[in-house]
Design an enzyme around this catalytic site. Structure first.
Site, mmCIF file in Angstrom:
data_model
loop_
_atom_site.group_PDB
_atom_site.id
_atom_site.type_symbol
_atom_site.label_atom_id
_atom_site.label_comp_id
_atom_site.label_asym_id
_atom_site.label_seq_id
_atom_site.Cartn_x
_atom_site.Cartn_y
_atom_site.Cartn_z
ATOM 1 N N TYR A 74 -6.245 -10.101 -2.124
ATOM 2 C CA TYR A 74 -5.781 -8.872 -1.455
ATOM 3 C C TYR A 74 -4.974 -8.017 -2.433
ATOM 4 O O TYR A 74 -5.228 -6.829 -2.603
ATOM 5 C CB TYR A 74 -4.928 -9.228 -0.224
ATOM 6 C CG TYR A 74 -4.109 -8.049 0.273
ATOM 7 C CD1 TYR A 74 -4.726 -6.981 0.914
ATOM 8 C CD2 TYR A 74 -2.725 -7.997 0.060
ATOM 9 C CE1 TYR A 74 -3.981 -5.883 1.330
ATOM 10 C CE2 TYR A 74 -1.984 -6.915 0.476
ATOM 11 C CZ TYR A 74 -2.608 -5.862 1.116
ATOM 12 O OH TYR A 74 -1.884 -4.769 1.521
ATOM 13 N N LYS B 233 -5.602 -4.110 -4.354
ATOM 14 C CA LYS B 233 -4.670 -2.969 -4.419
ATOM 15 C C LYS B 233 -4.512 -2.524 -5.865
ATOM 16 O O LYS B 233 -4.529 -1.344 -6.185
ATOM 17 C CB LYS B 233 -3.310 -3.363 -3.825
ATOM 18 C CG LYS B 233 -3.337 -3.596 -2.323
ATOM 19 C CD LYS B 233 -3.715 -2.316 -1.605
ATOM 20 C CE LYS B 233 -3.935 -2.514 -0.130
ATOM 21 N NZ LYS B 233 -4.629 -1.386 0.523
ATOM 22 N N SER C 211 0.734 -1.494 -2.397
ATOM 23 C CA SER C 211 1.713 -2.456 -1.880
ATOM 24 C C SER C 211 2.623 -2.920 -3.010
ATOM 25 O O SER C 211 2.195 -3.005 -4.170
ATOM 26 C CB SER C 211 0.943 -3.644 -1.300
ATOM 27 O OG SER C 211 1.791 -4.747 -1.135
HETATM 28 P P1 NAD Z 1 -4.269 -2.163 9.955
HETATM 29 O O1 NAD Z 1 -5.189 -3.311 9.866
HETATM 30 O O2 NAD Z 1 -3.450 -2.005 11.181
HETATM 31 O O3 NAD Z 1 -5.057 -0.797 9.693
HETATM 32 C C1 NAD Z 1 -6.185 -0.711 8.859
HETATM 33 C C2 NAD Z 1 -7.287 -0.026 9.651
HETATM 34 O O4 NAD Z 1 -8.452 0.067 8.808
HETATM 35 C C3 NAD Z 1 -7.693 -0.789 10.903
HETATM 36 O O5 NAD Z 1 -7.633 0.075 12.021
HETATM 37 C C4 NAD Z 1 -9.125 -1.265 10.609
HETATM 38 O O6 NAD Z 1 -9.911 -1.290 11.783
HETATM 39 C C5 NAD Z 1 -9.596 -0.227 9.600
HETATM 40 N N1 NAD Z 1 -10.653 -0.689 8.698
HETATM 41 C C6 NAD Z 1 -10.694 -1.829 7.968
HETATM 42 N N2 NAD Z 1 -11.821 -1.882 7.255
HETATM 43 C C7 NAD Z 1 -12.517 -0.752 7.525
HETATM 44 C C8 NAD Z 1 -13.781 -0.214 7.097
HETATM 45 N N3 NAD Z 1 -14.578 -0.888 6.265
HETATM 46 N N4 NAD Z 1 -14.168 0.981 7.576
HETATM 47 C C9 NAD Z 1 -13.387 1.670 8.444
HETATM 48 N N5 NAD Z 1 -12.200 1.217 8.899
HETATM 49 C C10 NAD Z 1 -11.771 0.022 8.435
HETATM 50 O O7 NAD Z 1 -3.313 -2.243 8.664
HETATM 51 P P2 NAD Z 1 -1.990 -1.433 8.315
HETATM 52 O O8 NAD Z 1 -0.850 -2.380 8.368
HETATM 53 O O9 NAD Z 1 -1.931 -0.165 9.090
HETATM 54 O O10 NAD Z 1 -2.266 -1.131 6.782
HETATM 55 C C11 NAD Z 1 -2.868 0.082 6.354
HETATM 56 C C12 NAD Z 1 -3.061 0.020 4.848
HETATM 57 O O11 NAD Z 1 -1.801 -0.197 4.215
HETATM 58 C C13 NAD Z 1 -3.972 -1.112 4.378
HETATM 59 O O12 NAD Z 1 -4.742 -0.649 3.295
HETATM 60 C C14 NAD Z 1 -2.992 -2.171 3.930
HETATM 61 O O13 NAD Z 1 -3.538 -3.022 2.952
HETATM 62 C C15 NAD Z 1 -1.880 -1.314 3.354
HETATM 63 N N6 NAD Z 1 -0.569 -2.011 3.333
HETATM 64 C C16 NAD Z 1 -0.062 -2.542 4.491
HETATM 65 C C17 NAD Z 1 1.151 -3.221 4.462
HETATM 66 C C18 NAD Z 1 1.710 -3.835 5.717
HETATM 67 O O14 NAD Z 1 2.653 -4.635 5.607
HETATM 68 N N7 NAD Z 1 1.234 -3.502 6.900
HETATM 69 C C19 NAD Z 1 1.859 -3.344 3.253
HETATM 70 C C20 NAD Z 1 1.325 -2.784 2.101
HETATM 71 C C21 NAD Z 1 0.101 -2.105 2.152
HETATM 72 C C1 UD1 Z 2 3.650 -10.715 2.445
HETATM 73 C C2 UD1 Z 2 2.557 -10.986 1.442
HETATM 74 C C3 UD1 Z 2 2.387 -9.769 0.552
HETATM 75 C C4 UD1 Z 2 2.118 -8.520 1.395
HETATM 76 C C5 UD1 Z 2 3.263 -8.349 2.411
HETATM 77 C C6 UD1 Z 2 3.043 -7.175 3.346
HETATM 78 C C7 UD1 Z 2 2.481 -13.424 1.044
HETATM 79 C C8 UD1 Z 2 2.796 -14.517 0.069
HETATM 80 N N1 UD1 Z 2 2.875 -12.179 0.670
HETATM 81 O O1 UD1 Z 2 4.826 -10.478 1.740
HETATM 82 O O2 UD1 Z 2 1.326 -9.965 -0.370
HETATM 83 O O3 UD1 Z 2 2.045 -7.376 0.577
HETATM 84 O O4 UD1 Z 2 3.353 -9.544 3.194
HETATM 85 O O5 UD1 Z 2 1.929 -7.388 4.148
HETATM 86 O O6 UD1 Z 2 1.897 -13.637 2.077
HETATM 87 N N2 UD1 Z 2 9.025 -15.564 6.490
HETATM 88 C C9 UD1 Z 2 9.475 -16.665 7.202
HETATM 89 N N3 UD1 Z 2 8.735 -17.090 8.267
HETATM 90 C C10 UD1 Z 2 7.578 -16.483 8.657
HETATM 91 C C11 UD1 Z 2 7.134 -15.358 7.927
HETATM 92 C C12 UD1 Z 2 7.868 -14.928 6.843
HETATM 93 O O7 UD1 Z 2 10.505 -17.245 6.874
HETATM 94 O O8 UD1 Z 2 6.944 -16.937 9.625
HETATM 95 C C13 UD1 Z 2 9.824 -15.076 5.342
HETATM 96 C C14 UD1 Z 2 9.088 -15.097 4.022
HETATM 97 O O9 UD1 Z 2 9.246 -16.333 3.369
HETATM 98 C C15 UD1 Z 2 9.756 -13.912 3.289
HETATM 99 C C16 UD1 Z 2 10.105 -12.937 4.407
HETATM 100 O O10 UD1 Z 2 10.126 -13.721 5.610
HETATM 101 O O11 UD1 Z 2 10.946 -14.341 2.680
HETATM 102 C C17 UD1 Z 2 9.087 -11.817 4.577
HETATM 103 O O12 UD1 Z 2 7.789 -12.372 4.677
HETATM 104 P P1 UD1 Z 2 6.485 -11.476 5.007
HETATM 105 O O13 UD1 Z 2 6.753 -10.644 6.209
HETATM 106 O O14 UD1 Z 2 5.313 -12.383 5.034
HETATM 107 O O15 UD1 Z 2 6.383 -10.459 3.778
HETATM 108 P P2 UD1 Z 2 6.305 -10.717 2.192
HETATM 109 O O16 UD1 Z 2 6.650 -12.094 1.860
HETATM 110 O O17 UD1 Z 2 7.087 -9.655 1.547
#
Ligand code: NAD
Ligand code: UD1
Length: 335
Positions: free
Chosen positions: A149, A153, A124
Site C-alpha cells: 500500500y 503511494k 500518506s
Molecule cells: P475510502 O475507502 O473511504 O475511499 C476511497 C474510495 O475510492 C471508496 O469510496 C472506494 O469505493 C473508491 N474506489 C476504490 N477503488 C476504486 C476504483 N478502482 N474506481 C473507482 N473508485 C474506487 O478511503 P479514504 O479513507 O477516504 O481514503 C481516500 C484516499 O486517501 C485513499 O487513496 C487513501 O489511500 C488515502 N489515504 C487515506 C488515509 C486514511 O487514514 N484514511 C491516510 C492516508 C492516505
Molecule cells: C496505519 C498504517 C499506515 C497508514 C495509516 C493510515 C500500519 C502498520 N500502518 O498507521 O501505513 O498510512 O494507518 O491509514 O498498519 N493502535 C492500537 N490498537 C489498535 C489500532 C492501533 O494500539 O487496535 C495503535 C498503533 O499501534 C499506533 C496508533 O494506535 O500506535 C495508531 O495506529 P493506526 O490508526 O493503525 O495508524 P498508524 O499506525 O499511523
C-alpha cells in the site's frame, strides 16, 4: 472550478466534496462504490444543499472513465480512489498495484488527453517509512515503505513528479495525510470501516458500540509520554478544507508540491482513549498487547509548508475529533 473527485463517496472524499461545494466549486464524483455507498450522495446534498453529479465508474475501466471526461470539461481533479488496507495489501499486492497504480495511470492519461492540468493526490505519511526523525518534513523525500500500500503511494508520487517534469504546464499538489479521524458535525457522513478495523479510532468506536470487547493496545514500552505509540491525528473536516486550498493553489501555480497535512501535534494511544472516554461518557476496556510489527513509536508532521504555501492550519482538537467520531458512530448504530 469544475472538479472531478475520484473516490468522492469515500470517507475523506465525501467530506472534501462538502467543503468544495461550500467554497463555490462544482463537483463531479466518480466512484465504483467498492468501499462506500450511493447514499453518501444524498448525505452530501443534505449537508451542502447541492447534489453532486455522480458516475458509478471504476477508474480501471478506461473506456467508461473517458466518457466522464467527454461529458464534462474539468478544470481540476482530486484523486482519492484507491485501496487503503495495509495488511490486505501485503496479502494481495497485485490487486493493490493494479487498482492504485494502473487505475491512476488511466486517470492521468485521460487528464493529459483532455488537457486537465491541475491535480491533487492523496498520499500518506507512510511514504516517510521509519527512515527519518520527527517531525517529518517534506524535504526528507521518500523513505523506505514497509508494505505494498505504502509503495503504491510512493510510486504515485514519483509518477506525478515525472509527468509534470515532462509537461511544465501541469500542476499538482501531493498531500501527505497523517492520521485522519472524526466525522462531519452533522453526524451524516464519516468513516464506515470494512471488516475488522486496523486503525485506532475506528476500532475504539466499535468497542464503544459493543461490537468488540476491548481495545488491544499495541505495546506500551515505546519511548513516548506513556509508552504507547504517538500519532498526529487530524480532523477529517480540517483535512477536507486543506484539499480546497490545495486545488486552488494547484490551479494558480505550475509544477509539483508535496505538502504534509497534520496538526503538528502527537497524541499517544492512551491519550486518544481518554479523549474518547470523555466524548462517550464511559470507560473503554483495553488490554496491552505486544507491539504491532511495522509500527513506529512516534509520527507527527512539520506543518510549516502547509501554513506557508496554502495558508492552512488545522482548527479542531482531539476532544472535538473524538466527539464527532462518537456522534457518527451513534448514528450508524441507529441505522
Ligand atoms: P475510502 O475507502 O473511504 O475511499 C476511497 C474510495 O475510492 C471508496 O469510496 C472506494 O469505493 C473508491 N474506489 C476504490 N477503488 C476504486 C476504483 N478502482 N474506481 C473507482 N473508485 C474506487 O478511503 P479514504 O479513507 O477516504 O481514503 C481516500 C484516499 O486517501 C485513499 O487513496 C487513501 O489511500 C488515502 N489515504 C487515506 C488515509 C486514511 O487514514 N484514511 C491516510 C492516508 C492516505
Ligand atoms: C496505519 C498504517 C499506515 C497508514 C495509516 C493510515 C500500519 C502498520 N500502518 O498507521 O501505513 O498510512 O494507518 O491509514 O498498519 N493502535 C492500537 N490498537 C489498535 C489500532 C492501533 O494500539 O487496535 C495503535 C498503533 O499501534 C499506533 C496508533 O494506535 O500506535 C495508531 O495506529 P493506526 O490508526 O493503525 O495508524 P498508524 O499506525 O499511523
Amino acid at each position: 472550478m469544475k472538479i472531478l473527485v475520484t473516490g468522492g463517496t469515500g470517507y475523506i472524499g465525501s467530506h472534501t466534496c462538502v467543503e468544495l461545494i461550500a467554497s463555490g466549486h462544482e463537483v463531479v464524483i466518480v466512484d465504483n462504490l467498492y468501499n462506500s455507498s450511493a447514499d453518501v450522495i444524498n448525505k452530501i446534498e443534505k449537508i451542502s444543499g447541492v447534489k453532486p453529479a455522480f458516475y458509478q465508474t471504476d477508474i480501471l475501466d478506461k473506456e467508461n472513465l473517458e466518457k466522464v471526461f467527454q461529458e464534462n470539461k474539468f478544470d481540476a481533479v482530486i484523486h482519492f480512489a484507491g485501496y487503503k488496507a495495509v495488511g490486505e495489501s501485503v496479502a494481495i499486492p497485485l490487486t493493490y498495484y493494479e487498482n492504485n497504480i494502473a487505475g491512476s495511470i488511466n486517470l492521468y492519461q485521460l487528464m493529459k488527453k483532455y488537457q486537465v492540468r491541475n491535480l491533487v493526490f492523496s498520499s500518506s505519511a507512510t511514504v516517510y517509512g521509519d527512515d527519518f526523525e520527527v517531525p517529518f518534513k517534506e524535504e526528507y523525500g521518500l523513505g523506505t515503505t514497509t508494505n505494498p500500500y505504502g509503495t503504491t503511494k510512493k510510486m504515485n508520487e514519483m509518477i506525478i513528479t515525472d509527468m509534470n517534469k515532462a509537461d511544465e504546464n501541469n500542476s499538482a499538489v501531493i498531500l501527505r495525510y497523517f492520521n485522519p479521524i472524526g466525522a462531519h458535525e452533522s453526524g451524516l457522513i464519516g468513516e464506515v470501516p470494512n471488516g475488522i478495523p486496523n486503525n485506532l479510532v475506528p476500532y475504539i468506536a466499535q468497542v464503544v458500540a459493543g461490537q468488540r470487547d476491548f481495545l488491544r493496545v499495541w505495546g506500551n514500552d515505546y519511548d513516548t509520554v506513556d509508552g504507547t505509540g504517538v500519532r498526529d491525528y487530524i480532523h477529517v473536516v480540517d483535512l477536507a478544507k486543506a484539499h480546497v486550498k490545495a486545488i486552488e493553489y494547484a490551479a494558480s501555480h505550475k509544477g509539483t508540491e508535496v505538502i504534509n497535512v497534520g496538526t503538528g501535534k502527537g497524541y499517544s494511544v492512551m491519550q486518544v482513549l481518554k479523549a474518547y472516554e470523555k466524548a462517550c461518557g464511559k470507560q473503554i476496556p483495553y488490554k496491552v498487547m505486544d507491539r504491532r510489527p511495522g509500527d513506529i513509536a512516534v509520527c507527527y508532521a512539520d506543518t510549516t509548508k502547509a501554513e506557508k504555501l496554502l495558508g492552512f492550519k488545522a482548527q479542531y482538537d482531539i476532544d472535538e475529533m473524538c466527539a464527532d467520531s462518537y456522534r457518527f458512530t451513534c448514528n450508524l448504530a441507529k441505522q
